[in-house]
Write a protein that holds these residues in place. Structure first.
Motif, PDB file in Angstrom:
ATOM      1  N   VAL A  39       1.445  -7.843   4.017  1.00 56.35           N
ATOM      2  CA  VAL A  39       1.660  -6.498   3.928  1.00 56.35           C
ATOM      3  C   VAL A  39       2.113  -5.917   3.817  1.00 56.35           C
ATOM      4  O   VAL A  39       2.859  -5.509   5.553  1.00 56.35           O
ATOM      5  CB  VAL A  39      -0.474  -5.878   4.784  1.00 56.35           C
ATOM      6  CG1 VAL A  39      -0.910  -6.024   6.008  1.00 56.35           C
ATOM      7  CG2 VAL A  39      -0.980  -4.476   3.982  1.00 56.35           C
TER       8      VAL A  39
ATOM      9  N   PRO B 222      -7.868  -2.481   0.041  1.00 61.96           N
ATOM     10  CA  PRO B 222      -6.673  -2.740   0.621  1.00 61.96           C
ATOM     11  C   PRO B 222      -7.254  -3.808   2.150  1.00 61.96           C
ATOM     12  O   PRO B 222      -6.412  -5.435   2.258  1.00 61.96           O
ATOM     13  CB  PRO B 222      -5.664  -1.912   1.043  1.00 61.96           C
ATOM     14  CG  PRO B 222      -6.207  -0.942   1.284  1.00 61.96           C
ATOM     15  CD  PRO B 222      -7.505  -1.196   0.737  1.00 61.96           C
TER      16      PRO B 222
ATOM     17  N   ASP C  53       4.573   4.794   3.488  1.00 60.75           N
ATOM     18  CA  ASP C  53       4.863   5.355   3.677  1.00 60.75           C
ATOM     19  C   ASP C  53       5.092   6.615   4.240  1.00 60.75           C
ATOM     20  O   ASP C  53       5.410   7.727   5.133  1.00 60.75           O
ATOM     21  CB  ASP C  53       3.764   5.675   4.938  1.00 60.75           C
ATOM     22  CG  ASP C  53       4.295   4.681   6.044  1.00 60.75           C
ATOM     23  OD1 ASP C  53       5.020   4.417   6.166  1.00 60.75           O
ATOM     24  OD2 ASP C  53       3.374   4.451   6.886  1.00 60.75           O
TER      25      ASP C  53
ATOM     26  N   ASP D  14      -1.315  -1.186  -4.502  1.00 58.86           N
ATOM     27  CA  ASP D  14      -2.160  -0.521  -4.525  1.00 58.86           C
ATOM     28  C   ASP D  14      -1.625   0.845  -4.473  1.00 58.86           C
ATOM     29  O   ASP D  14      -1.119   1.137  -2.919  1.00 58.86           O
ATOM     30  CB  ASP D  14      -3.287  -1.029  -3.147  1.00 58.86           C
ATOM     31  CG  ASP D  14      -4.240   0.340  -2.562  1.00 58.86           C
ATOM     32  OD1 ASP D  14      -4.744   1.107  -4.232  1.00 58.86           O
ATOM     33  OD2 ASP D  14      -4.471  -0.114  -1.806  1.00 58.86           O
ATOM     34  N   CYS D  15      -1.726   2.018  -5.016  1.00 60.21           N
ATOM     35  CA  CYS D  15      -0.800   3.368  -5.510  1.00 60.21           C
ATOM     36  C   CYS D  15      -2.133   4.431  -4.759  1.00 60.21           C
ATOM     37  O   CYS D  15      -3.053   4.393  -5.221  1.00 60.21           O
ATOM     38  CB  CYS D  15      -0.840   4.173  -6.248  1.00 60.21           C
ATOM     39  SG  CYS D  15       0.254   5.209  -6.480  1.00 60.21           S
ATOM     40  N   ILE D  16      -2.075   5.171  -3.753  1.00 63.87           N
ATOM     41  CA  ILE D  16      -3.201   6.110  -3.029  1.00 63.87           C
ATOM     42  C   ILE D  16      -2.412   7.168  -2.956  1.00 63.87           C
ATOM     43  O   ILE D  16      -1.892   7.476  -1.922  1.00 63.87           O
ATOM     44  CB  ILE D  16      -3.814   5.589  -1.759  1.00 63.87           C
ATOM     45  CG1 ILE D  16      -4.287   4.226  -1.876  1.00 63.87           C
ATOM     46  CG2 ILE D  16      -5.080   6.006  -1.178  1.00 63.87           C
ATOM     47  CD1 ILE D  16      -4.306   2.995  -0.554  1.00 63.87           C
TER      48      ILE D  16
ATOM     49  N   TYR E  49       3.549  -1.393   3.558  1.00 56.96           N
ATOM     50  CA  TYR E  49       2.778  -0.081   3.839  1.00 56.96           C
ATOM     51  C   TYR E  49       4.006   0.969   3.524  1.00 56.96           C
ATOM     52  O   TYR E  49       5.497   1.376   4.229  1.00 56.96           O
ATOM     53  CB  TYR E  49       1.940   0.189   4.829  1.00 56.96           C
ATOM     54  CG  TYR E  49       0.789   0.130   5.354  1.00 56.96           C
ATOM     55  CD1 TYR E  49      -0.624   0.399   4.710  1.00 56.96           C
ATOM     56  CD2 TYR E  49       0.884  -1.295   5.797  1.00 56.96           C
ATOM     57  CE1 TYR E  49      -1.616  -0.676   4.759  1.00 56.96           C
ATOM     58  CE2 TYR E  49      -0.209  -1.439   6.496  1.00 56.96           C
ATOM     59  CZ  TYR E  49      -1.843  -1.171   5.631  1.00 56.96           C
ATOM     60  OH  TYR E  49      -2.981  -2.489   5.843  1.00 56.96           O
TER      61      TYR E  49
ATOM     62  N   VAL F  47       0.338  -1.475   0.304  1.00 63.71           N
ATOM     63  CA  VAL F  47       0.294   0.460   0.763  1.00 63.71           C
ATOM     64  C   VAL F  47       0.719   1.407  -0.131  1.00 63.71           C
ATOM     65  O   VAL F  47       1.632   1.387   1.021  1.00 63.71           O
ATOM     66  CB  VAL F  47      -1.026  -0.234   1.272  1.00 63.71           C
ATOM     67  CG1 VAL F  47      -1.895   1.202   1.303  1.00 63.71           C
ATOM     68  CG2 VAL F  47      -1.682  -0.547   1.449  1.00 63.71           C
TER      69      VAL F  47
ATOM     70  N   THR G 113      -6.184   2.777   7.263  1.00 63.91           N
ATOM     71  CA  THR G 113      -6.073   1.504   6.349  1.00 63.91           C
ATOM     72  C   THR G 113      -5.808   0.617   8.502  1.00 63.91           C
ATOM     73  O   THR G 113      -6.135  -0.330   8.538  1.00 63.91           O
ATOM     74  CB  THR G 113      -5.582   0.934   5.577  1.00 63.91           C
ATOM     75  OG1 THR G 113      -6.468   1.993   4.870  1.00 63.91           O
ATOM     76  CG2 THR G 113      -5.089  -0.570   4.760  1.00 63.91           C
TER      77      THR G 113
ATOM     78  N   SER H  44      -3.950   8.523   3.681  1.00 66.93           N
ATOM     79  CA  SER H  44      -4.886   7.838   2.733  1.00 66.93           C
ATOM     80  C   SER H  44      -4.064   6.414   2.994  1.00 66.93           C
ATOM     81  O   SER H  44      -4.504   5.085   2.085  1.00 66.93           O
ATOM     82  CB  SER H  44      -3.075   7.425   1.485  1.00 66.93           C
ATOM     83  OG  SER H  44      -3.620   9.351   0.656  1.00 66.93           O
ATOM     84  N   ASN H  45      -3.240   6.014   4.471  1.00 69.17           N
ATOM     85  CA  ASN H  45      -3.100   5.190   5.032  1.00 69.17           C
ATOM     86  C   ASN H  45      -3.860   4.890   5.777  1.00 69.17           C
ATOM     87  O   ASN H  45      -3.071   3.203   6.869  1.00 69.17           O
ATOM     88  CB  ASN H  45      -1.475   4.248   3.985  1.00 69.17           C
ATOM     89  CG  ASN H  45      -0.667   5.035   4.942  1.00 69.17           C
ATOM     90  OD1 ASN H  45      -0.601   5.740   6.114  1.00 69.17           O
ATOM     91  ND2 ASN H  45       0.232   4.449   4.906  1.00 69.17           N
TER      92      ASN H  45
END
Length: 242
Positions: free
Chosen positions: A107, A213, A111, A138-140, A109, A76, A86, A82-83
């Motif tokens: 998973v 996610p 970040d 997963d690009c947010i 992250y 992610v 989650t 954005s994260n």
């Protein structure tokens, strides 16, 4: 699970004082109630995310599609709103040590632009890719222009592209419609998931930002939305004592 009841007995604040303060919130509660009838055309747009069946349907479709690839890792890429939501839900439901419990899919992250940290992610996913394993990216970015996210995506995409000719099958973009990131996704054939324009990043966990996610990690995202709807409806009740 039994319903949780709030008791005034040991809170050190009288019930009258709390209810007096609650009354002062009535105008804000009324504004929230009005927002529930405006869909995404209100600054409180996030309040209506639990009702968005089309969004849920789209997210579920993409989740199911990516699950068919049996990914070993989900990366992610996102910062702040954005994260963080989650991560909070994932840790609340699956625990902080989720990856150490040897799940079928871990998973990660991305970040931060800390080179050691991002290099560590590369060192984890590259052996999997080299052995023929699959990694979902997963690009947010709500704005679609977050510099740190763009940089991290380029790094991870370069690694993914070394081992996957059909790289478009392994990338999901989540952004405002028609943002630079969204348009790049259309150009490259990536899956795009939309963030409603008036849903701010820090309030976006119940949008595709969090649902994709979390759904890929196996959480029941429909139940999550139903729970959010129940909490919302209770919080905007006219009965402040309730």
């Amino acid at each position: 699970m039994k319903n949780i009841k709030f008791a005034f007995d040991n809170c050190l604040i009288s019930s009258n004082k709390i209810l007096e303060t609650a009354e002062k919130l009535r105008s804000e509660i009324e504004n929230a109630v009005k927002a529930t009838s405006k869909g995404y055309d209100d600054d409180k747009a996030c309040i209506n995310l639990p009702d968005d069946k089309e969004m849920l349907k789209k997210v579920v479709e993409v989740v199911q599609d990516k699950k068919r690839l049996n990914p070993e890792y989900l990366v992610v890429i996102g910062i702040g709103g954005s994260n963080l939501g989650t991560i909070a839900v994932q840790e609340a439901v699956l625990g902080k040590l989720y990856n150490q419990l040897n799940p079928s899919m871990k998973v990660l992250y991305a970040d931060t632009v800390d080179t050691d940290y991002i290099n560590g992610i590369v060192k984890l996913i590259e052996p999997s890719l080299k052995d023929g394993g699959n990694v979902i990216v997963d690009c947010i970015s709500k704005s679609g222009t977050t510099t740190e996210t763009a940089v991290n995506f380029e790094v991870i995409l370069n690694v993914l592209s070394k081992y996957k000719k059909d790289v478009e099958n392994f990338v999901v973009f989540t952004s405002d419609k028609d943002s630079e990131l969204w348009n790049l996704g259309v150009e490259k054939g990536f899956d795009n998931l939309e963030i409603p324009l008036k849903v701010g990043g820090r309030y976006s966990v119940l949008s595709a930002v969090g649902l994709f996610p979390l759904g890929l990690l196996g959480l029941d995202i429909k139940a999550l939305l139903n729970g959010a709807k129940s909490a919302r409806d209770l919080c905007i009740s006219d009965d402040v004592e309730e």
